[in-house]
Design an enzyme around this catalytic site. Structure first.
Site, PDB file in Angstrom:
ATOM      1  N   CYS A 275       0.796  -1.238   0.000  1.00  0.00           N
ATOM      2  CA  CYS A 275       0.000   0.000   0.000  1.00  0.00           C
ATOM      3  C   CYS A 275       0.831   1.292   0.000  1.00  0.00           C
ATOM      4  O   CYS A 275       0.831   2.021  -0.987  1.00  0.00           O
ATOM      5  CB  CYS A 275      -0.925   0.015   1.218  1.00  0.00           C
ATOM      6  SG  CYS A 275      -2.092  -1.353   1.206  1.00  0.00           S
TER       7      CYS A 275
HETATM    8  N1  LIG Z   1      -2.597  -5.768   1.988  1.00  0.00           N
HETATM    9  C1  LIG Z   1      -3.097  -4.735   2.624  1.00  0.00           C
HETATM   10  O1  LIG Z   1      -2.733  -4.493   3.768  1.00  0.00           O
HETATM   11  C2  LIG Z   1      -4.130  -3.816   1.992  1.00  0.00           C
HETATM   12  C3  LIG Z   1      -4.826  -2.925   2.820  1.00  0.00           C
HETATM   13  C4  LIG Z   1      -5.787  -2.099   2.261  1.00  0.00           C
HETATM   14  C5  LIG Z   1      -6.020  -2.134   0.898  1.00  0.00           C
HETATM   15  N2  LIG Z   1      -5.311  -2.998   0.102  1.00  0.00           N
HETATM   16  C6  LIG Z   1      -5.642  -3.023  -1.317  1.00  0.00           C
HETATM   17  O2  LIG Z   1      -6.409  -4.184  -1.573  1.00  0.00           O
HETATM   18  C7  LIG Z   1      -6.130  -4.700  -2.880  1.00  0.00           C
HETATM   19  C8  LIG Z   1      -5.691  -6.163  -2.788  1.00  0.00           C
HETATM   20  O3  LIG Z   1      -4.505  -6.242  -2.023  1.00  0.00           O
HETATM   21  P1  LIG Z   1      -3.997  -7.586  -1.351  1.00  0.00           P
HETATM   22  O4  LIG Z   1      -2.909  -7.178  -0.421  1.00  0.00           O
HETATM   23  O5  LIG Z   1      -5.132  -8.366  -0.831  1.00  0.00           O
HETATM   24  O6  LIG Z   1      -3.396  -8.319  -2.632  1.00  0.00           O
HETATM   25  P2  LIG Z   1      -2.991  -9.885  -2.749  1.00  0.00           P
HETATM   26  O7  LIG Z   1      -1.985  -9.952  -3.818  1.00  0.00           O
HETATM   27  O8  LIG Z   1      -2.687 -10.421  -1.395  1.00  0.00           O
HETATM   28  O9  LIG Z   1      -4.324 -10.582  -3.228  1.00  0.00           O
HETATM   29  C9  LIG Z   1      -4.910 -10.380  -4.469  1.00  0.00           C
HETATM   30  C10 LIG Z   1      -5.463 -11.697  -4.976  1.00  0.00           C
HETATM   31  O10 LIG Z   1      -6.135 -11.448  -6.210  1.00  0.00           O
HETATM   32  C11 LIG Z   1      -5.887 -12.512  -7.087  1.00  0.00           C
HETATM   33  N3  LIG Z   1      -6.159 -12.054  -8.446  1.00  0.00           N
HETATM   34  C12 LIG Z   1      -5.362 -11.358  -9.282  1.00  0.00           C
HETATM   35  N4  LIG Z   1      -6.013 -11.105 -10.437  1.00  0.00           N
HETATM   36  C13 LIG Z   1      -7.250 -11.625 -10.322  1.00  0.00           C
HETATM   37  C14 LIG Z   1      -8.375 -11.677 -11.159  1.00  0.00           C
HETATM   38  N5  LIG Z   1      -8.370 -11.102 -12.365  1.00  0.00           N
HETATM   39  N6  LIG Z   1      -9.464 -12.323 -10.706  1.00  0.00           N
HETATM   40  C15 LIG Z   1      -9.474 -12.896  -9.487  1.00  0.00           C
HETATM   41  N7  LIG Z   1      -8.437 -12.877  -8.637  1.00  0.00           N
HETATM   42  C16 LIG Z   1      -7.342 -12.244  -9.052  1.00  0.00           C
HETATM   43  C17 LIG Z   1      -4.475 -12.931  -6.789  1.00  0.00           C
HETATM   44  O11 LIG Z   1      -4.221 -14.262  -7.195  1.00  0.00           O
HETATM   45  C18 LIG Z   1      -4.429 -12.769  -5.258  1.00  0.00           C
HETATM   46  O12 LIG Z   1      -4.816 -13.957  -4.606  1.00  0.00           O
HETATM   47  C19 LIG Z   1      -5.077  -3.771  -3.460  1.00  0.00           C
HETATM   48  O13 LIG Z   1      -5.700  -2.773  -4.207  1.00  0.00           O
HETATM   49  C20 LIG Z   1      -4.442  -3.148  -2.229  1.00  0.00           C
HETATM   50  O14 LIG Z   1      -3.881  -1.887  -2.506  1.00  0.00           O
HETATM   51  C21 LIG Z   1      -4.379  -3.857   0.623  1.00  0.00           C
END
Ligand SMILES: NC(=O)c1ccc[n+]([C@@H]2O[C@H](COP(=O)([O-])OP(=O)(O)OC[C@H]3O[C@@H](n4cnc5c(N)ncnc54)[C@H](O)[C@@H]3O)[C@@H](O)[C@H]2O)c1
Length: 439
Positions: A275
């Site tokens: 993030c």
């Molecule tokens: N990690 C954090 O602490 C956090 C906190 C707040 C917001 N976010 C936001 O949340 C979002 C996700 O982050 P995350 O950390 O969970 O990412 P992550 O990489 O842990 O998880 C994302 C998942 O999406 C899957 N994926 C990718 N393309 C896809 C598709 N087309 N269809 C279905 N699944 C798909 C991936 O395989 C993965 O399992 C981002 O925008 C991030 O900025 C993250």
């Protein structure tokens, strides 16, 4: 129009609505768990077949959602994971939690969001609610997603509902879990906002409706830019005070006694995670459209990016004091995850520190109880290491130990006692010790 909106709201209130969560990562999986816990049926979607298969066998791959958490729901057929996006038509509410990284030119990479939107558009039916949770720039929901979703003639606010609600997940935080954090919601129309609010009212302490998805998108960016700028500011203070022989940690402790107008941020080896190093630049990119250069964001990025270099230079100096050269020095990195008590090494400053030390000829090993292996990083293709076990004999063999992440399980007194030199980037060692250098 009002009728289908009320029908869906009723279904949500009765917990008869089926929830689809797309992207089962650090954000999506805790969300799945939260909906399951209050009684909803949930279908999880991911493009990664390995993740799908693990989940369906009640096995997890992230630290704070365990297989045990999911097992009873899988047995009762309340939860299943799938890579078959046709099943999206079974869901009444679809929440999108896919990655929003930067591309090689540090511009927003919306491809994950757009691929997902296309998959939804392909089987969108009347009465569904779609919510984007991924962090992104203002305008994504209405300018990028909406046209795709309306392509087959269904109308937003009437036939289906579209909203943006940023995820505020703080992995590893035991005080503020998903359900304890208020959620901001902006709908494309008031019907969209009402349905989305009705949904989140079921799982979080408070839903905060705002006037549009753009406001909700901007809210998330403001929160993360606020962190990035303040972390950079305190990192700069660290470097200035260090030259003045003033302990920045003592200064922060003292400043924190002011009951108003100050909140503490802490210096470190640089920022990490999916993030804070990434999201601010979504606004930088979008701001160009309105002829604006985001100076605070750039400056914060510059200072925070400098921090691993600062740690490396302090390490080189400390070794020099001991008449040792960095070339050939054996260095142990403690903690490769980007912050304490998590297993996430994305954008971790420890990776940069390792690669800089390796470039200088250091022989690097690492220990992290939550990260058994570190390899396959886009920015560090040559980095491939396995976590080594910690014991007294091995600590003594290292020329320096760098505390990059202060996991709670570490016994820092024992580490200091058994190491010849410790570089502490997290103020993990509280007492003054001759062999400990703060960096
Ligand atoms: N990690 C954090 O602490 C956090 C906190 C707040 C917001 N976010 C936001 O949340 C979002 C996700 O982050 P995350 O950390 O969970 O990412 P992550 O990489 O842990 O998880 C994302 C998942 O999406 C899957 N994926 C990718 N393309 C896809 C598709 N087309 N269809 C279905 N699944 C798909 C991936 O395989 C993965 O399992 C981002 O925008 C991030 O900025 C993250």
């Amino acid at each position: 129009m009002a009728e289908s909106n009320l029908f869906l709201e009723e279904k949500i209130k009765n917990k008869d609505a089926v929830i689809g969560v797309i992207g089962l990562g650090y954000v999506g999986l805790p969300l799945v768990k939260t909906f399951l816990k209050v009684g909803f049926k949930v279908i999880g979607f991911d493009v990664d077949p390995k993740k799908v298969s693990l989940l369906n066998r009640s096995r997890s791959y992230i630290k704070h959602v365990t297989g045990k958490d999911l097992k009873p729901f899988i047995a009762k057929k309340k939860f299943r994971a799938t890579a078959d996006f046709k099943a999206l038509s079974e869901a009444d509410a679809i929440l999108i939690c896919v990655p929003t990284p930067l591309d090689a030119h540090r511009n927003p990479d919306l491809s994950y969001v757009m691929n997902t939107t296309e998959a939804i558009a392909g089987c969108l039916r009347k009465g569904q609610l779609i919510v984007l949770e991924s962090t992104t720039y203002p305008g994504t929901t209405e300018e990028e997603m909406l046209p795709l979703l309306e392509v087959k003639g269904l109308k937003v606010g009437k036939d289906f509902y579209l909203a943006y609600s940023p995820e505020r997940e703080n992995p590893g935080d035991e005080v503020f879990t998903t359900s304890g954090i208020p959620k901001v919601v902006g709908g494309v129309t008031s019907a969209c906002r009402n349905v989305a609010k009705a949904l989140y009212d079921q799982i979080v302490v408070r839903t905060v409706p705002v006037s549009s998805p753009r406001v909700a998108e901007a809210t998330k960016l403001l929160e993360n830019i606020f962190r990035s700028v303040n972390i950079a500011m305190v990192n700069e203070m660290k470097m200035i005070f260090e030259r003045m022989d003033i302990d920045v940690w003592e200064v922060i402790r003292a400043a924190s006694t002011k009951p108003f107008g100050y909140m503490p941020f802490y210096p470190g080896p640089g920022y990490g995670g999916h993030c804070i190093p990434v999201d601010p630049f979504y606004l930088t990119w979008k701001a160009k459209e309105v002829d604006y250069t985001t100076k605070f964001i750039e400056l914060a990025g510059e200072i925070n990016t400098l921090m691993p270099y600062f740690v490396v230079s302090k390490t080189v100096e400390a070794l020099n004091e001991q008449r040792k050269s960095i070339k050939g020095a054996k260095i142990l990195i403690l903690g490769i995850a980007y912050k304490k008590d998590v297993d996430d090494q994305r954008e971790s400053p420890a990776l940069k520190i390792i690669s800089l030390l390796q470039e200088k000829g250091g022989k690097i090993s690492y220990n992290d109880p939550y990260v058994p292996e570190s390899k396959g990083h886009r920015d560090y293709p040559g980095l491939s290491l396995r976590s080594i076990p910690l014991n007294t004999g091995m600590l003594k063999r290292f020329d320096a130990v760098i505390i990059a992440t202060d996991h709670s399980v570490y016994d820092f007194d024992w580490i200091v006692k058994n190491s010849s030199l410790v570089i502490d980037t997290r103020n993990a060692v509280k007492k003054k010790r001759k062999n400990v250098i703060k960096a």
